[in-house]
Design a protein around this motif. Sequence first.
Motif, PDB file in Angstrom:
ATOM      1  N   PRO A  21       0.806  -1.228   0.000  1.00 25.45           N
ATOM      2  CA  PRO A  21       0.000   0.000   0.000  1.00 25.45           C
ATOM      3  C   PRO A  21       0.844   1.286   0.000  1.00 25.45           C
ATOM      4  O   PRO A  21       0.344   2.355  -0.318  1.00 25.45           O
ATOM      5  N   LYS A  22       2.121   1.175   0.328  1.00 26.95           N
ATOM      6  CA  LYS A  22       2.992   2.346   0.408  1.00 26.95           C
ATOM      7  C   LYS A  22       3.607   2.736  -0.937  1.00 26.95           C
ATOM      8  O   LYS A  22       4.148   3.830  -1.071  1.00 26.95           O
ATOM      9  N   VAL A  23       3.564   1.819  -1.918  1.00 27.76           N
ATOM     10  CA  VAL A  23       4.196   2.053  -3.220  1.00 27.76           C
ATOM     11  C   VAL A  23       3.219   1.697  -4.337  1.00 27.76           C
ATOM     12  O   VAL A  23       2.177   1.100  -4.099  1.00 27.76           O
ATOM     13  N   ASP A  24       3.599   2.054  -5.571  1.00 30.90           N
ATOM     14  CA  ASP A  24       2.696   1.783  -6.689  1.00 30.90           C
ATOM     15  C   ASP A  24       2.986   0.459  -7.398  1.00 30.90           C
ATOM     16  O   ASP A  24       2.179   0.006  -8.194  1.00 30.90           O
ATOM     17  N   SER A  25       4.148  -0.158  -7.116  1.00 29.72           N
ATOM     18  CA  SER A  25       4.461  -1.457  -7.723  1.00 29.72           C
ATOM     19  C   SER A  25       5.593  -2.133  -6.948  1.00 29.72           C
ATOM     20  O   SER A  25       6.310  -1.481  -6.178  1.00 29.72           O
ATOM     21  N   LYS A  26       5.749  -3.417  -7.183  1.00 21.93           N
ATOM     22  CA  LYS A  26       6.854  -4.151  -6.549  1.00 21.93           C
ATOM     23  C   LYS A  26       8.197  -3.651  -7.051  1.00 21.93           C
ATOM     24  O   LYS A  26       9.170  -3.594  -6.306  1.00 21.93           O
ATOM     25  N   TYR A  27       8.245  -3.255  -8.327  1.00 17.30           N
ATOM     26  CA  TYR A  27       9.478  -2.705  -8.890  1.00 17.30           C
ATOM     27  C   TYR A  27       9.891  -1.453  -8.117  1.00 17.30           C
ATOM     28  O   TYR A  27      11.055  -1.292  -7.748  1.00 17.30           O
ATOM     29  N   LEU A  33       9.143  -0.659  -5.094  1.00 17.54           N
ATOM     30  CA  LEU A  33       9.556  -1.070  -3.754  1.00 17.54           C
ATOM     31  C   LEU A  33      11.005  -1.554  -3.762  1.00 17.54           C
ATOM     32  O   LEU A  33      11.799  -1.172  -2.903  1.00 17.54           O
ATOM     33  N   VAL A  34      11.358  -2.372  -4.737  1.00 14.19           N
ATOM     34  CA  VAL A  34      12.716  -2.915  -4.821  1.00 14.19           C
ATOM     35  C   VAL A  34      13.732  -1.788  -5.029  1.00 14.19           C
ATOM     36  O   VAL A  34      14.757  -1.731  -4.357  1.00 14.19           O
ATOM     37  N   VAL A  35      13.439  -0.886  -5.956  1.00 10.11           N
ATOM     38  CA  VAL A  35      14.361   0.217  -6.242  1.00 10.11           C
ATOM     39  C   VAL A  35      14.495   1.133  -5.027  1.00 10.11           C
ATOM     40  O   VAL A  35      15.602   1.522  -4.643  1.00 10.11           O
ATOM     41  N   LEU A  36      13.377   1.471  -4.401  1.00 10.05           N
ATOM     42  CA  LEU A  36      13.381   2.338  -3.228  1.00 10.05           C
ATOM     43  C   LEU A  36      14.177   1.719  -2.079  1.00 10.05           C
ATOM     44  O   LEU A  36      15.020   2.385  -1.467  1.00 10.05           O
ATOM     45  N   ALA A  37      13.930   0.453  -1.800  1.00 12.02           N
ATOM     46  CA  ALA A  37      14.636  -0.225  -0.710  1.00 12.02           C
ATOM     47  C   ALA A  37      16.127  -0.365  -1.009  1.00 12.02           C
ATOM     48  O   ALA A  37      16.959  -0.171  -0.120  1.00 12.02           O
ATOM     49  N   ALA A  38      16.474  -0.663  -2.253  1.00  6.50           N
ATOM     50  CA  ALA A  38      17.888  -0.815  -2.613  1.00  6.50           C
ATOM     51  C   ALA A  38      18.635   0.511  -2.478  1.00  6.50           C
ATOM     52  O   ALA A  38      19.748   0.557  -1.931  1.00  6.50           O
ATOM     53  N   LYS A  39      18.030   1.591  -2.957  1.00  6.09           N
ATOM     54  CA  LYS A  39      18.678   2.905  -2.847  1.00  6.09           C
ATOM     55  C   LYS A  39      18.862   3.304  -1.382  1.00  6.09           C
ATOM     56  O   LYS A  39      19.924   3.801  -0.989  1.00  6.09           O
ATOM     57  N   ARG A  40      17.830   3.097  -0.580  1.00 11.25           N
ATOM     58  CA  ARG A  40      17.917   3.467   0.829  1.00 11.25           C
ATOM     59  C   ARG A  40      18.912   2.583   1.576  1.00 11.25           C
ATOM     60  O   ARG A  40      19.674   3.066   2.423  1.00 11.25           O
ATOM     61  N   ALA A  41      18.949   1.298   1.254  1.00 14.51           N
ATOM     62  CA  ALA A  41      19.906   0.387   1.896  1.00 14.51           C
ATOM     63  C   ALA A  41      21.338   0.812   1.583  1.00 14.51           C
ATOM     64  O   ALA A  41      22.215   0.755   2.452  1.00 14.51           O
ATOM     65  N   ARG A  42      21.587   1.261   0.352  1.00 12.84           N
ATOM     66  CA  ARG A  42      22.922   1.754  -0.006  1.00 12.84           C
ATOM     67  C   ARG A  42      23.274   3.015   0.779  1.00 12.84           C
ATOM     68  O   ARG A  42      24.418   3.194   1.198  1.00 12.84           O
ATOM     69  N   GLU A  43      22.294   3.898   0.976  1.00 14.54           N
ATOM     70  CA  GLU A  43      22.534   5.104   1.772  1.00 14.54           C
ATOM     71  C   GLU A  43      22.905   4.726   3.206  1.00 14.54           C
ATOM     72  O   GLU A  43      23.821   5.315   3.792  1.00 14.54           O
ATOM     73  N   LYS A  52       8.681   6.775   6.846  1.00 13.24           N
ATOM     74  CA  LYS A  52       9.850   7.614   7.114  1.00 13.24           C
ATOM     75  C   LYS A  52      10.542   8.013   5.810  1.00 13.24           C
ATOM     76  O   LYS A  52      11.255   9.008   5.772  1.00 13.24           O
ATOM     77  N   ILE A  53      10.358   7.210   4.765  1.00 12.72           N
ATOM     78  CA  ILE A  53      10.879   7.554   3.445  1.00 12.72           C
ATOM     79  C   ILE A  53       9.759   7.375   2.425  1.00 12.72           C
ATOM     80  O   ILE A  53       8.863   6.554   2.610  1.00 12.72           O
ATOM     81  N   THR A  54       9.818   8.172   1.387  1.00  7.62           N
ATOM     82  CA  THR A  54       8.833   8.102   0.318  1.00  7.62           C
ATOM     83  C   THR A  54       9.569   8.150  -1.011  1.00  7.62           C
ATOM     84  O   THR A  54      10.796   8.271  -1.038  1.00  7.62           O
ATOM     85  N   PHE A  55       8.823   8.104  -2.086  1.00  8.32           N
ATOM     86  CA  PHE A  55       9.442   8.167  -3.404  1.00  8.32           C
ATOM     87  C   PHE A  55       8.708   9.171  -4.265  1.00  8.32           C
ATOM     88  O   PHE A  55       7.572   9.550  -3.977  1.00  8.32           O
ATOM     89  N   GLN A  56       9.392   9.598  -5.298  1.00 12.39           N
ATOM     90  CA  GLN A  56       8.797  10.492  -6.274  1.00 12.39           C
ATOM     91  C   GLN A  56       9.104   9.914  -7.647  1.00 12.39           C
ATOM     92  O   GLN A  56      10.255   9.718  -8.001  1.00 12.39           O
ATOM     93  N   ARG A  57       8.066   9.623  -8.409  1.00 12.80           N
ATOM     94  CA  ARG A  57       8.249   9.070  -9.747  1.00 12.80           C
ATOM     95  C   ARG A  57       8.607  10.206 -10.691  1.00 12.80           C
ATOM     96  O   ARG A  57       7.898  11.191 -10.813  1.00 12.80           O
ATOM     97  N   LEU A  58       9.759  10.060 -11.353  1.00  8.37           N
ATOM     98  CA  LEU A  58      10.226  11.035 -12.324  1.00  8.37           C
ATOM     99  C   LEU A  58      10.171  10.440 -13.722  1.00  8.37           C
ATOM    100  O   LEU A  58      10.016   9.229 -13.891  1.00  8.37           O
ATOM    101  N   LYS A  59      10.315  11.267 -14.723  1.00  4.08           N
ATOM    102  CA  LYS A  59      10.267  10.799 -16.102  1.00  4.08           C
ATOM    103  C   LYS A  59      11.352   9.768 -16.394  1.00  4.08           C
ATOM    104  O   LYS A  59      11.146   8.824 -17.144  1.00  4.08           O
ATOM    105  N   ASN A  60      12.507   9.925 -15.772  1.00  2.00           N
ATOM    106  CA  ASN A  60      13.625   9.017 -16.047  1.00  2.00           C
ATOM    107  C   ASN A  60      14.032   8.181 -14.826  1.00  2.00           C
ATOM    108  O   ASN A  60      15.173   7.786 -14.707  1.00  2.00           O
TER     109      ASN A  60
END
Length: 70
Positions: free
Chosen positions: A13-19, A21-31, A59-67
């Motif tokens: 419910p926090k994201v728009d797709s599993k993809y 979620l994976v990208v968001l979690a991976a980026k945050r885990a690297r941070e 605590k973290i959210t995402f913003q969908r950009l064109k690229n």
Amino acid sequence: MDIVNPSIDQLMPKVDSKYTLVVLAAKRAREILDGSKVKSDRVSTKNVTNALEEVVENKITFQRLKNGIK
């Protein structure tokens, strides 16, 4: 089989797709790996788990950009 916490039912419910979620979690885990402080109330020894907990706790959210995702 290990139980994954937080569960996918809590995360989707926090994201728009599993993809997303994976990208968001991976980026945050690297941070976190690079030294960023964990924002979650429940701290784990695993960076991906910490990132997913932050998503569930809003605590973290995402913003969908064109690229991509920011």
